[in-house]
Scaffold this motif. Structure first.
Motif, PDB file in Angstrom:
ATOM      1  N   LEU A 151       0.795  -1.216   0.524  1.00 50.47           N
ATOM      2  CA  LEU A 151       0.155  -0.130  -0.070  1.00 50.47           C
ATOM      3  C   LEU A 151       0.842   0.823   0.128  1.00 50.47           C
ATOM      4  N   ASN A 152       2.071   1.428   0.424  1.00 52.09           N
ATOM      5  CA  ASN A 152       2.823   2.430  -0.018  1.00 52.09           C
ATOM      6  C   ASN A 152       2.890   3.060  -1.070  1.00 52.09           C
ATOM      7  N   GLY A 153       2.305   4.179  -0.491  1.00 56.26           N
ATOM      8  CA  GLY A 153       2.416   5.547  -1.826  1.00 56.26           C
ATOM      9  C   GLY A 153       0.857   5.170  -2.610  1.00 56.26           C
ATOM     10  N   LYS A 154       0.038   3.783  -2.159  1.00 59.11           N
ATOM     11  CA  LYS A 154      -1.094   4.330  -2.528  1.00 59.11           C
ATOM     12  C   LYS A 154      -2.504   4.742  -1.244  1.00 59.11           C
ATOM     13  N   LYS A 155      -3.427   4.623  -1.931  1.00 55.86           N
ATOM     14  CA  LYS A 155      -4.725   5.492  -1.263  1.00 55.86           C
ATOM     15  C   LYS A 155      -5.141   4.010  -0.672  1.00 55.86           C
ATOM     16  N   CYS A 156      -6.042   4.249   0.824  1.00 56.61           N
ATOM     17  CA  CYS A 156      -6.766   2.773   1.265  1.00 56.61           C
ATOM     18  C   CYS A 156      -7.422   3.570   2.614  1.00 56.61           C
ATOM     19  N   SER A 157      -9.140   3.113   2.360  1.00 55.64           N
ATOM     20  CA  SER A 157      -9.731   3.608   3.567  1.00 55.64           C
ATOM     21  C   SER A 157      -9.655   2.301   4.728  1.00 55.64           C
ATOM     22  N   THR A 158      -9.554   2.777   6.183  1.00 57.37           N
ATOM     23  CA  THR A 158     -10.197   1.929   6.904  1.00 57.37           C
ATOM     24  C   THR A 158     -11.174   2.753   7.910  1.00 57.37           C
ATOM     25  N   HIS A 159     -11.592   1.766   8.992  1.00 56.93           N
ATOM     26  CA  HIS A 159     -12.140   2.454  10.070  1.00 56.93           C
ATOM     27  C   HIS A 159     -11.707   3.961  10.563  1.00 56.93           C
ATOM     28  N   TRP A 160     -13.386   4.468  10.430  1.00 60.03           N
ATOM     29  CA  TRP A 160     -12.381   6.122  10.690  1.00 60.03           C
ATOM     30  C   TRP A 160     -12.107   5.799  12.123  1.00 60.03           C
ATOM     31  N   ALA A 161     -12.745   5.513  13.219  1.00 55.79           N
ATOM     32  CA  ALA A 161     -11.891   5.620  14.053  1.00 55.79           C
ATOM     33  C   ALA A 161     -10.581   4.626  14.391  1.00 55.79           C
ATOM     34  N   PHE A 162     -10.039   4.677  13.404  1.00 57.56           N
ATOM     35  CA  PHE A 162      -8.747   3.629  13.807  1.00 57.56           C
ATOM     36  C   PHE A 162      -7.614   4.712  12.571  1.00 57.56           C
ATOM     37  N   TYR A 163      -8.118   6.035  12.090  1.00 61.37           N
ATOM     38  CA  TYR A 163      -7.481   6.979  11.139  1.00 61.37           C
ATOM     39  C   TYR A 163      -5.561   6.971  11.838  1.00 61.37           C
ATOM     40  N   ASN A 164      -5.552   7.772  12.424  1.00 61.13           N
ATOM     41  CA  ASN A 164      -4.510   8.549  13.266  1.00 61.13           C
ATOM     42  C   ASN A 164      -3.578   7.703  13.956  1.00 61.13           C
ATOM     43  N   ALA A 231     -21.049  10.529   7.901  1.00 59.71           N
ATOM     44  CA  ALA A 231     -22.261  10.411   8.887  1.00 59.71           C
ATOM     45  C   ALA A 231     -21.947   9.708  10.192  1.00 59.71           C
ATOM     46  N   PHE A 232     -21.186   8.823  10.203  1.00 57.37           N
ATOM     47  CA  PHE A 232     -21.125   7.906  11.197  1.00 57.37           C
ATOM     48  C   PHE A 232     -19.966   8.049  11.867  1.00 57.37           C
ATOM     49  N   MET A 233     -19.147   8.882  12.069  1.00 51.22           N
ATOM     50  CA  MET A 233     -17.634   8.681  12.186  1.00 51.22           C
ATOM     51  C   MET A 233     -18.209  10.667  13.743  1.00 51.22           C
ATOM     52  N   MET A 234     -17.808   9.585  14.921  1.00 51.81           N
ATOM     53  CA  MET A 234     -17.492  10.314  15.794  1.00 51.81           C
ATOM     54  C   MET A 234     -16.421  11.404  16.020  1.00 51.81           C
ATOM     55  N   PHE A 235     -16.401  13.218  16.265  1.00 52.75           N
ATOM     56  CA  PHE A 235     -15.574  13.521  16.264  1.00 52.75           C
ATOM     57  C   PHE A 235     -15.431  13.500  17.811  1.00 52.75           C
ATOM     58  N   THR A 236     -13.868  12.838  18.393  1.00 52.05           N
ATOM     59  CA  THR A 236     -13.161  13.052  19.887  1.00 52.05           C
ATOM     60  C   THR A 236     -12.268  14.198  19.867  1.00 52.05           C
ATOM     61  N   GLY A 237     -12.065  14.513  19.434  1.00 54.18           N
ATOM     62  CA  GLY A 237     -10.983  15.113  19.390  1.00 54.18           C
ATOM     63  C   GLY A 237      -9.469  14.412  19.624  1.00 54.18           C
ATOM     64  N   GLN A 238      -8.261  15.111  18.250  1.00 51.48           N
ATOM     65  CA  GLN A 238      -7.283  14.107  18.762  1.00 51.48           C
ATOM     66  C   GLN A 238      -6.290  14.661  20.197  1.00 51.48           C
ATOM     67  N   LYS A 239      -6.316  13.662  20.938  1.00 57.23           N
ATOM     68  CA  LYS A 239      -5.572  14.431  21.650  1.00 57.23           C
ATOM     69  C   LYS A 239      -4.239  13.807  22.514  1.00 57.23           C
ATOM     70  N   ASN A 242       1.574  15.404  22.775  1.00 56.75           N
ATOM     71  CA  ASN A 242       2.268  15.441  23.797  1.00 56.75           C
ATOM     72  C   ASN A 242       2.965  17.197  23.476  1.00 56.75           C
ATOM     73  N   ASP A 243       2.147  18.299  23.093  1.00 57.50           N
ATOM     74  CA  ASP A 243       2.328  19.444  23.077  1.00 57.50           C
ATOM     75  C   ASP A 243       0.944  19.845  23.861  1.00 57.50           C
ATOM     76  N   GLU A 244       2.013  20.298  25.549  1.00 56.53           N
ATOM     77  CA  GLU A 244       0.178  21.307  26.052  1.00 56.53           C
ATOM     78  C   GLU A 244      -0.149  21.933  26.009  1.00 56.53           C
ATOM     79  N   GLN A 245       0.297  22.584  24.869  1.00 56.16           N
ATOM     80  CA  GLN A 245      -0.386  24.082  24.724  1.00 56.16           C
ATOM     81  C   GLN A 245      -0.989  23.787  23.127  1.00 56.16           C
ATOM     82  N   VAL A 246      -0.907  23.124  22.736  1.00 61.77           N
ATOM     83  CA  VAL A 246      -2.068  22.910  21.316  1.00 61.77           C
ATOM     84  C   VAL A 246      -3.319  21.881  22.309  1.00 61.77           C
ATOM     85  N   LYS A 247      -2.829  21.254  23.402  1.00 58.20           N
ATOM     86  CA  LYS A 247      -3.916  20.240  24.319  1.00 58.20           C
ATOM     87  C   LYS A 247      -4.646  21.758  24.755  1.00 58.20           C
TER      88      LYS A 247
END
Length: 354
Positions: A151-164, A231-239, A242-247
């Motif tokens: 998949l290197n250099g290619k596009k891929c779909s997966t479960h939205w909750a595992f993106y990060n 429509a099924f994706m739930m946004f919970t914030g990517q925390k 370790n960037d405390e100011q961004v948090k």
């Protein structure tokens, strides 16, 4: 359930299969369903069920079956999904022969552990691909597919909750945000959970025709052309960084999303220059500051549409929008649905006035 008697098949599918609906297809196709250790049972059974049922459709209409469906693995019996289920394979990997299509089901539990348990399947997947097989991953089976490097250099779909997590483990793969089906040169992947059925129907249509896919979609009650899991994706914030100011900025946005705020004000609040703040925010969250604010607002709007009788305008003001066109455009961009479509789909009481 395999139905061998053609009279029984015809009675079962009576009224479902129009006369002479199927053309005669080519040579039999070998579908090899890999059974990884820690596989998700529903992913295995869905793949097997669809293609064996397609064979039954063909037989009921007087045609020969098209698919040889086999479950393959490293052992004769494989315990899956935290040991809750056991699957008996039809063939060991080394004895499975050449496949036309390899299907990789979702895997279960901690991804690093699951991949370590299944590293001995990677050479087989790669060999099948080198011999000309197409390869399809279902949901988070994408982690195992990506481990092969193909998949290197290619596009891929997966479960939205595992993106990060996926992006961190496989930075050379481009995750398609919200994608239900991704295809690139004979390599397929699907979005989360029930999106696997959309990919399976897509593959069935590819190997047969549109009539067969529509028939199967009706039989299994699956929306055949759904193209987004937004429509099924739930946004919970990517925390998970370790960037405390961004948090600090994230927490402020999530608490005060209904108020007007600017990037300059947020940067000043955390005592960072705007340019540095925007760079660090994007690096930490995979969103720009504006995108993050929009997603927090839309997540709040989604919850309101799901659980209250407020109309579109009331919800719009509640989450800090004053421009109805802007609100509707951002809502549809993020969810794939208009506000009224989302409310009608997910609120049990849709009597509120739009």
């Amino acid at each position: 359930m395999k139905i061998r008697n053609r009279r029984v098949q015809k009675r079962l599918f009576n009224g479902l299969i129009p006369p002479k609906v199927f053309i005669t297809f080519g040579n039999m196709k070998t579908i090899s369903i890999l059974i990884p250790k820690t596989a998700v049972a529903s992913g295995v059974t869905a793949a097997r069920y669809l293609f064996t049922t397609a064979n039954q459709f063909l037989q009921a209409s007087g045609k020969e079956p098209l698919f040889k469906v086999q479950m393959v693995g490293t052992d004769k019996e494989i315990r899956i999904q935290d040991g809750a289920y056991s699957i008996t394979t039809d063939a060991f990997l080394e004895d499975s022969g050449q496949a036309d299509l390899v299907i990789i089901p979702p895997i279960f539990g901690d991804m690093q552990t699951a991949l370590a348990l299944n590293e001995d399947t990677i050479p087989w997947i790669t060999k099948q691909r080198d011999m000309g097989a197409e390869v399809a991953s279902l949901c988070i089976g994408a982690f195992l597919l990506a481990s092969t490097g193909m998949l290197n250099g290619k596009k891929c779909s997966t479960h939205w909750a595992f993106y990060n997590e996926f992006k961190e483990m496989f930075p050379e793969v481009e995750v398609v945000d919200g994608g239900v089906i991704t295809e690139e040169n004979g390599i397929y992947s699907s979005g989360g959970a029930n999106s696997i059925w959309n990919l399976l129907l897509y593959l069935l249509e590819k190997y047969t025709d549109r009539d067969m896919a529509i028939l199967a979609s009706k039989y299994f009650a699956i929306d055949i052309d759904r193209d987004s899991q937004a429509a099924f994706m739930m946004f919970t914030g990517q925390k998970d960084h370790n960037d405390e100011q961004v948090k600090q900025a994230q927490e402020y946005i999530e608490t005060n999303y209904h108020e007007k705020m600017t990037v300059d004000e947020l940067a000043e609040m955390v005592a960072v220059s705007r340019r540095s703040f925007e760079r660090r925010f994007k690096q930490a969250t995979n969103n720009t500051v504006v995108e993050y604010l929009q997603r927090v607002k839309i997540e709040a709007a989604k919850r309101s549409f799901e659980s209250t009788r407020k109309n579109i305008t009331e919800v719009m003001f509640d989450v800090g929008y004053t421009d109805s066109k802007a609100f509707r455009n951002v809502f549809k961009k993020i969810t794939g649905l208009t506000p009224i479509e989302y409310r009608n789909k997910y609120n049990k009481d849709v009597t509120a006035i739009a």
